[in-house]
Design an enzyme around this catalytic site. Structure first.
Site, PDB file in Angstrom:
ATOM      1  N   HIS A 138       6.860  -3.446   4.272  1.00  0.00           N
ATOM      2  CA  HIS A 138       6.686  -4.491   5.296  1.00  0.00           C
ATOM      3  C   HIS A 138       7.987  -5.260   5.504  1.00  0.00           C
ATOM      4  CE1 HIS A 138       2.530  -4.346   6.410  1.00  0.00           C
ATOM      5  NE2 HIS A 138       2.054  -4.654   5.225  1.00  0.00           N
ATOM      6  N   HIS A 182       4.297  -1.206  -0.926  1.00  0.00           N
ATOM      7  CA  HIS A 182       3.670  -1.571   0.346  1.00  0.00           C
ATOM      8  C   HIS A 182       4.308  -2.842   0.919  1.00  0.00           C
ATOM      9  CE1 HIS A 182      -0.007  -2.044   3.011  1.00  0.00           C
ATOM     10  NE2 HIS A 182       0.426  -3.294   2.987  1.00  0.00           N
ATOM     11  N   GLU A 183       4.441  -3.849   0.092  1.00  0.00           N
ATOM     12  CA  GLU A 183       5.042  -5.114   0.551  1.00  0.00           C
ATOM     13  C   GLU A 183       6.505  -4.925   0.920  1.00  0.00           C
ATOM     14  OE1 GLU A 183       3.413  -7.672   1.320  1.00  0.00           O
ATOM     15  OE2 GLU A 183       1.529  -7.018   0.453  1.00  0.00           O
ATOM     16  N   HIS A 232      -0.398  -2.476   9.942  1.00  0.00           N
ATOM     17  CA  HIS A 232      -1.012  -1.438   9.110  1.00  0.00           C
ATOM     18  C   HIS A 232      -1.468  -0.280   9.981  1.00  0.00           C
ATOM     19  CE1 HIS A 232      -1.910  -4.988   6.300  1.00  0.00           C
ATOM     20  NE2 HIS A 232      -0.983  -4.253   5.730  1.00  0.00           N
TER      21      HIS A 232
END
Ligand code: NAG
Ligand code: NAG
Ligand code: NAG
Ligand code: NAG
Ligand code: NAG
Ligand code: NAG
Length: 656
Positions: free
Chosen positions: A272, A268-269, A351
């Site tokens: 980003h 997830h990071e 998100h």
């Protein structure tokens, strides 16, 4: 703002929350954590010229590097057409706090798995040779020559004597990762004074991730924060080249730590920092007509806007196409909705909206690992950055909302959909692995969904079967059991009339969306999707869900990987003989993250020393560098786990 100020981009910081520790207001996390990072891009135009001439001046004094530079340029031309899996390297800064053996094992194995997962998904025009990051001229330079008729136009005229190093989200970037820098004291005199010599760069790397594990203030302020990250350098096409991920040290020793969950946190990071960031939406490029990915691309123009319902959406071509496919809609303007509850003052979030894209890896809340999907819409977004070629066939089906039409998940319609529930009560999570409880959370705007119960909700875990409770309703727990809504009750039981709730029964597929189920003591019974059935020996009904069971081949409870995680939880190290781990370990991975952090700092020191030898032909550089390297040693010697080491006292830059 992005176009006007290429050297000073604000970057949002991706934040992950643990489920069930919601902060009271959705915005609170971003308000606490979001902070400006100065993203450094390569020098362009005149800056590029100034930069190049520094390299060439260095080469003239040392012919060997010059020829290698020319080879580099040729190689770059050759390799432009082919895209290859992205090579992400994790770098543990030398000032990192010393981790215990098992903390490090958890960290390394999760980084490993996340990185190899992403390199299976994303391909990139590889960085030829080694990745060399840039210094921020606005930091090392106090004064730039502006007179265009002078030789040193746009070069640095005076050094900022307070300049020490480049940082990335507070982490000091080693000099060997960075380009050199110089000042030109006279406007007409081409001889530079080298402030910092050119580093060696990081070989075989397309993205460098500084990984810093520490209990930072932000971690301590909000116990639900697992990790946060930001990118801090881009290439000339805007693709992020380097970033930092801060891992809250508490994460590694959480009671409910699982390998799977942590891997998803890292993915997830990484998504980003690789481009799924609202501050980069405006820099995404349309490369659909380009013969060479990343080259000859157009700007998408404005990709975000607010629909008539006030929902911010991302409108990029592949995202729209995948949304249409997912919701079975021909609506031409179907952008992917962005989370409204953690939106900044610009109304945007990095998100997806939880009501519409529940379960996506890029939703604001990461729930239980087996329920998280690396979904087609997220991969479409990464494709639309223009920096990557994404293998969309590797997307995991999202399930949530599939075929529900373009209005799915809006606040006004959520109570009409079978994906949502209307009040409190017991049912099944929509993937039917778990019994569920009808609840809402801070991202659902009042809509309710069935979320897994706090404990023992997995139908596929045999150990969740407890005699007594399961008896009357004929439940069976086991790897092939799924959750079904029913009010089945044994006929001869006086205390009859069980309420309708989620129950675990065995299932087996007989076709697409066709299956049979088995209840305690019964035969295998056809359970026609969308209908309900009765079972002899029982009162009540079982409801057979439509389009959820035996439809998706890529849905399975976390079994094999969970085993590996349990192994780690039990304190067994990764060198164990466990087959699962062995298999995972056999995949090639970057060398950096295989090393212990102790080895990494040794490698850094070694690189510094050999580098100094190579630069012995540059007296000025040598002079400066000796001073700098004493600074480095001081940094290395910092024993206290300090997030930002004290500014070294040693003067590093010679002023003129
Ligand atoms: C710019 O530099 C040229 C050449 O050195 C000089 O003749 C000219 O006066 C300078 N212009 C300004 C505005 O300083
Ligand atoms: C994309 O992924 C699929 C499934 O894993 C694989 O078979 C295929 O070769 C991949 N395609 C490319 C271009 O890498
Ligand atoms: C999509 O919608 C059309 C009509 O709106 C319907 O006929 C078709 O079966 C749907 N497809 C799927 C996969 O749900
Ligand atoms: C959940 O866990 C708690 C504490 O471990 C236990 O007391 C409780 O009975 C459990 N609930 C269920 C439904 O198993
Ligand atoms: C009836 O059901 C209850 C719980 O639902 C159970 O405890 C009890 O053993 C059952 N009695 C019979 C005769 O099956
Ligand atoms: C089970 O639920 C159905 C539908 O809600 C209801 O008609 C039926 O009476 C219930 N049966 C029992 C035994 O509770």
């Amino acid at each position: 703002m992005l176009l006007i100020m290429p050297f000073a981009l604000c970057v949002s910081i991706g934040i992950l929350l643990l489920p069930r520790f919601p902060c009271t207001l959705g915005k609170c996390i971003f308000d606490q954590v979001q902070r400006s990072i100065k993203v450094v891009s390569p020098p362009t135009g005149q800056y590029a010229f100034a930069h190049r001439s520094l390299s060439e001046t260095a080469s003239q004094e040392n012919p060997a590097p010059r020829s290698s530079k020319h080879q580099r340029a040729e190689r770059r031309v050759e390799s432009m057409t082919d895209l290859q899996p992205i090579r992400i390297k994790a770098w543990i800064p030398s000032e990192s706090p010393a981790l215990t053996e098992w903390e490090r094992e958890r960290l390394m194995s999760a980084l490993d798995d996340a990185v190899s997962e992403i390199s299976n998904l994303l391909s990139v025009r590889r960085v030829p040779h080694s990745l060399l990051l840039n210094r921020d001229i606005n930091k090392y330079c106090k004064f730039i020559w502006r007179n265009s008729s002078t030789v040193n136009h746009m070069k640095c005229g005076r050094a900022n004597e307070n300049y020490r190093f480049e940082t990335c989200l507070g982490v000091i970037m080693p000099d060997e990762h960075l380009n050199g820098c110089a000042v030109y004291p006279h406007p007409e005199h081409p001889d530079p004074t080298v402030l910092k010599p050119e580093g060696t760069g990081v070989a075989d790397t397309d993205f460098l991730l500084y990984v810093f594990t520490h209990s930072t203030d932000k971690c301590r302020a909000e116990s639900s924060i697992l990790a946060y990250a930001a990118h801090c350098q881009t290439d000339s096409e805007g693709r992020p080249l380097a970033g930092t991920m801060i891992i809250c040290r508490e994460t590694l020793s959480m009671e409910r730590y699982t390998h799977e969950h942590f891997v998803q946190t890292v993915i997830h990071e990484l998504f980003h920092v690789l481009g799924f960031s609202k501050d980069l939406f405006g820099r995404w490029k349309d490369c659909s007509l380009s013969s060479q990915a990343g080259i000859d691309c157009w700007s998408h123009g404005q990709l975000t806007s607010t629909d008539e319902m006030g929902q911010a959406r991302l409108y990029s071509p592949t995202v729209i196409r995948e949304m249409q496919k997912h919701l079975n809609s021909t609506h031409t303007d179907l952008g992917a909705p962005l989370e409204n509850k953690d939106a900044g003052s610009d109304g945007l979030s990095s998100h997806w909206e939880a009501r519409v894209l529940q379960g996506s890896i890029m939703a604001a809340l990461l729930v239980e690992p087996s329920l998280i999907r690396i979904d087609p819409i997220t991969l479409a977004a990464l494709q639309d950055t223009g920096w990557y070629s994404v293998n969309l066939s590797r997307a995991q089906s999202l399930v949530w909302g599939e075929g529900e039409g373009h209005q799915f998940g809006s606040v006004s319609t959520c109570h009409n959909s079978t994906f949502f529930c209307t009040d409190s009560g017991l049912g099944c999570h929509y993937l039917h692995f778990h019994k569920g409880e009808c609840v809402t959370d801070q991202y659902l705007d009042g809509c309710h969904i069935f979320k897994p119960l706090a404990n023992a909700s997995e139908c596929w875990k045999e150990e969740n079967e407890r005699s007594g409770l399961t008896e009357g309703s004929g439940e069976i727990y086991g790897s092939d059991s799924r959750c079904f809504i029913s009010n089945l009750t044994r006929l001869n039981n006086a205390s009859a009339s069980a309420p309708v709730a989620g129950h675990c029964y065995r299932h087996r597929c007989t076709g697409i969306n066709k299956y049979q189920i088995q209840v305690m003591g019964s035969d295998w019974l056809d359970c026609p999707a969308g209908k309900s059935i009765e079972v002899s020996g029982y009162e009540g009904f079982i409801f057979c869900p439509d389009n959820r069971i035996c439809k998706y081949s890529d849905l399975a409870p976390t079994t094999s990987r969970q085993k590996a995680a349990d192994h780690l939880n039990a304190g067994t190290f990764i060198e164990s003989d466990d087959d699962v781990i062995k298999k995972d370990r056999s995949t090639p991975r970057p060398s950096f993250i295989r090393r212990s952090s102790a080895t990494v700092s040794k490698v850094i020191v070694a690189a510094v020393l050999s580098f100094m030898a190579a630069f012995s032909l540059l007296p000025a550089g040598m002079h400066v560098y000796r001073k700098c390297s004493s600074v480095r040693v001081r940094v290395h010697a910092v024993n206290e786990p300090s997030y930002m080491p004290q500014m070294p006292q040693t003067q590093c830059i010679s002023t003129n």
